[in-house]
Design a protein around this motif. Sequence first.
Motif, PDB file in Angstrom:
ATOM      1  N   GLU A   1     -12.763 -11.484  22.883  1.00 46.09           N
ATOM      2  CA  GLU A   1     -13.657 -10.662  23.704  1.00 46.09           C
ATOM      3  C   GLU A   1     -12.873  -9.856  24.737  1.00 46.09           C
ATOM      4  OE1 GLU A   1     -16.947 -10.063  23.188  1.00 46.09           O
ATOM      5  OE2 GLU A   1     -16.592 -11.241  21.386  1.00 46.09           O
ATOM      6  N   ALA A   2     -11.835 -10.459  25.305  1.00 42.68           N
ATOM      7  CA  ALA A   2     -10.994  -9.735  26.268  1.00 42.68           C
ATOM      8  C   ALA A   2     -10.290  -8.569  25.580  1.00 42.68           C
ATOM      9  CB  ALA A   2      -9.970 -10.683  26.893  1.00 42.68           C
ATOM     10  N   ALA A   3      -9.787  -8.786  24.378  1.00 40.24           N
ATOM     11  CA  ALA A   3      -9.118  -7.717  23.632  1.00 40.24           C
ATOM     12  C   ALA A   3     -10.105  -6.627  23.247  1.00 40.24           C
ATOM     13  CB  ALA A   3      -8.442  -8.283  22.388  1.00 40.24           C
ATOM     14  N   ARG A   4     -11.291  -7.014  22.823  1.00 47.57           N
ATOM     15  CA  ARG A   4     -12.331  -6.047  22.458  1.00 47.57           C
ATOM     16  C   ARG A   4     -12.677  -5.158  23.653  1.00 47.57           C
ATOM     17  NH1 ARG A   4     -17.464  -7.470  19.112  1.00 47.57           N
ATOM     18  NH2 ARG A   4     -16.370  -9.446  19.111  1.00 47.57           N
ATOM     19  N   GLY A   5     -12.734  -5.760  24.832  1.00 45.56           N
ATOM     20  CA  GLY A   5     -13.102  -5.017  26.031  1.00 45.56           C
ATOM     21  C   GLY A   5     -11.934  -4.327  26.727  1.00 45.56           C
ATOM     22  N   GLY A   6     -10.720  -4.533  26.220  1.00 47.91           N
ATOM     23  CA  GLY A   6      -9.557  -3.896  26.841  1.00 47.91           C
ATOM     24  C   GLY A   6      -9.214  -4.461  28.201  1.00 47.91           C
ATOM     25  N   ARG A   7      -9.418  -5.734  28.370  1.00 48.53           N
ATOM     26  CA  ARG A   7      -9.231  -6.391  29.669  1.00 48.53           C
ATOM     27  C   ARG A   7      -7.811  -6.959  29.785  1.00 48.53           C
ATOM     28  NH1 ARG A   7     -13.317  -3.844  31.961  1.00 48.53           N
ATOM     29  NH2 ARG A   7     -15.304  -4.328  30.945  1.00 48.53           N
ATOM     30  N   LEU A   8      -6.896  -6.108  30.169  1.00 57.49           N
ATOM     31  CA  LEU A   8      -5.471  -6.434  30.213  1.00 57.49           C
ATOM     32  C   LEU A   8      -5.175  -7.664  31.070  1.00 57.49           C
ATOM     33  CD1 LEU A   8      -2.748  -5.388  29.159  1.00 57.49           C
ATOM     34  CD2 LEU A   8      -2.567  -4.035  31.224  1.00 57.49           C
ATOM     35  N   ALA A   9      -5.685  -7.706  32.281  1.00 58.86           N
ATOM     36  CA  ALA A   9      -5.417  -8.832  33.179  1.00 58.86           C
ATOM     37  C   ALA A   9      -5.965 -10.138  32.618  1.00 58.86           C
ATOM     38  CB  ALA A   9      -6.003  -8.564  34.566  1.00 58.86           C
ATOM     39  N   VAL A  10      -7.101 -10.067  31.956  1.00 58.19           N
ATOM     40  CA  VAL A  10      -7.705 -11.264  31.363  1.00 58.19           C
ATOM     41  C   VAL A  10      -6.868 -11.737  30.179  1.00 58.19           C
ATOM     42  CG1 VAL A  10      -9.735 -12.162  30.152  1.00 58.19           C
ATOM     43  CG2 VAL A  10     -10.022 -10.731  32.182  1.00 58.19           C
ATOM     44  N   ILE A  11      -6.380 -10.815  29.360  1.00 62.32           N
ATOM     45  CA  ILE A  11      -5.514 -11.186  28.236  1.00 62.32           C
ATOM     46  C   ILE A  11      -4.264 -11.878  28.758  1.00 62.32           C
ATOM     47  CG2 ILE A  11      -4.044 -10.268  26.383  1.00 62.32           C
ATOM     48  CD1 ILE A  11      -6.213  -8.075  26.012  1.00 62.32           C
ATOM     49  N   GLU A  12      -3.655 -11.309  29.802  1.00 69.34           N
ATOM     50  CA  GLU A  12      -2.465 -11.929  30.403  1.00 69.34           C
ATOM     51  C   GLU A  12      -2.777 -13.341  30.896  1.00 69.34           C
ATOM     52  OE1 GLU A  12       0.265  -8.475  32.326  1.00 69.34           O
ATOM     53  OE2 GLU A  12      -1.680  -8.783  33.294  1.00 69.34           O
ATOM     54  N   TYR A  13      -3.887 -13.477  31.574  1.00 70.18           N
ATOM     55  CA  TYR A  13      -4.276 -14.777  32.120  1.00 70.18           C
ATOM     56  C   TYR A  13      -4.532 -15.788  31.002  1.00 70.18           C
ATOM     57  CZ  TYR A  13      -7.110 -18.396  34.292  1.00 70.18           C
ATOM     58  OH  TYR A  13      -7.616 -19.604  34.704  1.00 70.18           O
ATOM     59  N   LEU A  14      -5.350 -15.406  30.027  1.00 67.70           N
ATOM     60  CA  LEU A  14      -5.685 -16.330  28.944  1.00 67.70           C
ATOM     61  C   LEU A  14      -4.453 -16.719  28.130  1.00 67.70           C
ATOM     62  CD1 LEU A  14      -9.079 -14.839  27.716  1.00 67.70           C
ATOM     63  CD2 LEU A  14      -8.718 -16.900  29.091  1.00 67.70           C
ATOM     64  N   ALA A  15      -3.590 -15.768  27.857  1.00 65.24           N
ATOM     65  CA  ALA A  15      -2.364 -16.071  27.111  1.00 65.24           C
ATOM     66  C   ALA A  15      -1.487 -17.029  27.905  1.00 65.24           C
ATOM     67  CB  ALA A  15      -1.609 -14.787  26.792  1.00 65.24           C
ATOM     68  N   GLY A  16      -1.513 -16.902  29.213  1.00 65.31           N
ATOM     69  CA  GLY A  16      -0.690 -17.751  30.070  1.00 65.31           C
ATOM     70  C   GLY A  16      -1.232 -19.146  30.289  1.00 65.31           C
ATOM     71  N   THR A  17      -2.502 -19.382  29.969  1.00 64.29           N
ATOM     72  CA  THR A  17      -3.076 -20.713  30.181  1.00 64.29           C
ATOM     73  C   THR A  17      -2.642 -21.710  29.113  1.00 64.29           C
ATOM     74  OG1 THR A  17      -5.073 -20.310  28.853  1.00 64.29           O
ATOM     75  CG2 THR A  17      -5.184 -19.759  31.224  1.00 64.29           C
ATOM     76  N   GLY A  18      -2.210 -21.195  27.981  1.00 61.15           N
ATOM     77  CA  GLY A  18      -1.876 -22.075  26.869  1.00 61.15           C
ATOM     78  C   GLY A  18      -3.094 -22.617  26.159  1.00 61.15           C
ATOM     79  N   LYS A  19      -4.267 -22.149  26.549  1.00 57.07           N
ATOM     80  CA  LYS A  19      -5.514 -22.627  25.952  1.00 57.07           C
ATOM     81  C   LYS A  19      -6.076 -21.659  24.913  1.00 57.07           C
ATOM     82  CE  LYS A  19      -7.017 -25.548  29.722  1.00 57.07           C
ATOM     83  NZ  LYS A  19      -7.091 -26.825  29.063  1.00 57.07           N
ATOM     84  N   CYS A  20      -5.373 -20.573  24.671  1.00 59.32           N
ATOM     85  CA  CYS A  20      -5.865 -19.574  23.730  1.00 59.32           C
ATOM     86  C   CYS A  20      -4.835 -19.316  22.640  1.00 59.32           C
ATOM     87  CB  CYS A  20      -6.175 -18.267  24.453  1.00 59.32           C
ATOM     88  SG  CYS A  20      -7.502 -18.451  25.632  1.00 59.32           S
ATOM     89  N   ASP A  21      -5.317 -19.286  21.422  1.00 60.08           N
ATOM     90  CA  ASP A  21      -4.469 -19.011  20.270  1.00 60.08           C
ATOM     91  C   ASP A  21      -4.446 -17.503  20.041  1.00 60.08           C
ATOM     92  OD1 ASP A  21      -3.198 -18.827  17.824  1.00 60.08           O
ATOM     93  OD2 ASP A  21      -4.754 -19.907  16.719  1.00 60.08           O
ATOM     94  N   ILE A  22      -3.282 -16.886  20.206  1.00 63.05           N
ATOM     95  CA  ILE A  22      -3.180 -15.433  20.047  1.00 63.05           C
ATOM     96  C   ILE A  22      -3.487 -14.993  18.619  1.00 63.05           C
ATOM     97  CG2 ILE A  22      -0.698 -15.353  19.564  1.00 63.05           C
ATOM     98  CD1 ILE A  22      -0.635 -12.826  21.369  1.00 63.05           C
ATOM     99  N   ALA A  23      -3.325 -15.894  17.654  1.00 60.36           N
ATOM    100  CA  ALA A  23      -3.568 -15.558  16.247  1.00 60.36           C
ATOM    101  C   ALA A  23      -4.991 -15.851  15.799  1.00 60.36           C
ATOM    102  CB  ALA A  23      -2.582 -16.321  15.368  1.00 60.36           C
ATOM    103  N   VAL A  24      -5.860 -16.215  16.725  1.00 61.34           N
ATOM    104  CA  VAL A  24      -7.241 -16.558  16.369  1.00 61.34           C
ATOM    105  C   VAL A  24      -7.922 -15.373  15.678  1.00 61.34           C
ATOM    106  CG1 VAL A  24      -8.275 -15.889  18.590  1.00 61.34           C
ATOM    107  CG2 VAL A  24      -9.333 -17.689  17.218  1.00 61.34           C
TER     108      VAL A  24
END
Length: 136
Positions: free
Chosen positions: A45-68
């Motif tokens: 959803e962050a990628a769909r919305g173009g939410r750069l800061a959210v993508i950075e945050y989620l990727a940094g939490t270790g709780k999100c699979d970038i390949a999902v």
Amino acid sequence: CQSLSGGTAVMAAAQGGHLEVLKYLRSMGADFGARDFGASTPFLEAARGGRLAVIEYLAGTGKCDIAVRDSQGWTALHWAAKNGHKECLSLLIETGGKDLVLKMDQDRGSCARTAVAHGQLECLRLLLQVGGKKLV
């Protein structure tokens, strides 16, 4: 609590770019890996919305699979390419998504094909720089 489409508060915050809300929800133990009925996740959803800061945050939490992938087989790169979010696409590639550039969705469409289909020339240029002639 889910919406009629199965979306969660975390998904809504991610798509809306509400970083402080996401941080609060995380502190409250919210599920960052939850999926809606289309198999979307907060990261997608962050990628769909173009939410750069959210993508950075989620990727940094270790709780999100970038390949999902969602139910169409789309990755975050597909969504960023479709919607012309070049900065997000670049970040996704830099944070481990380089191998995803060549991945196909359920219709055998790459991120580059998605960029072409939606007229996103700058995203296409970036993807070709990374994936080279394999995408043409």
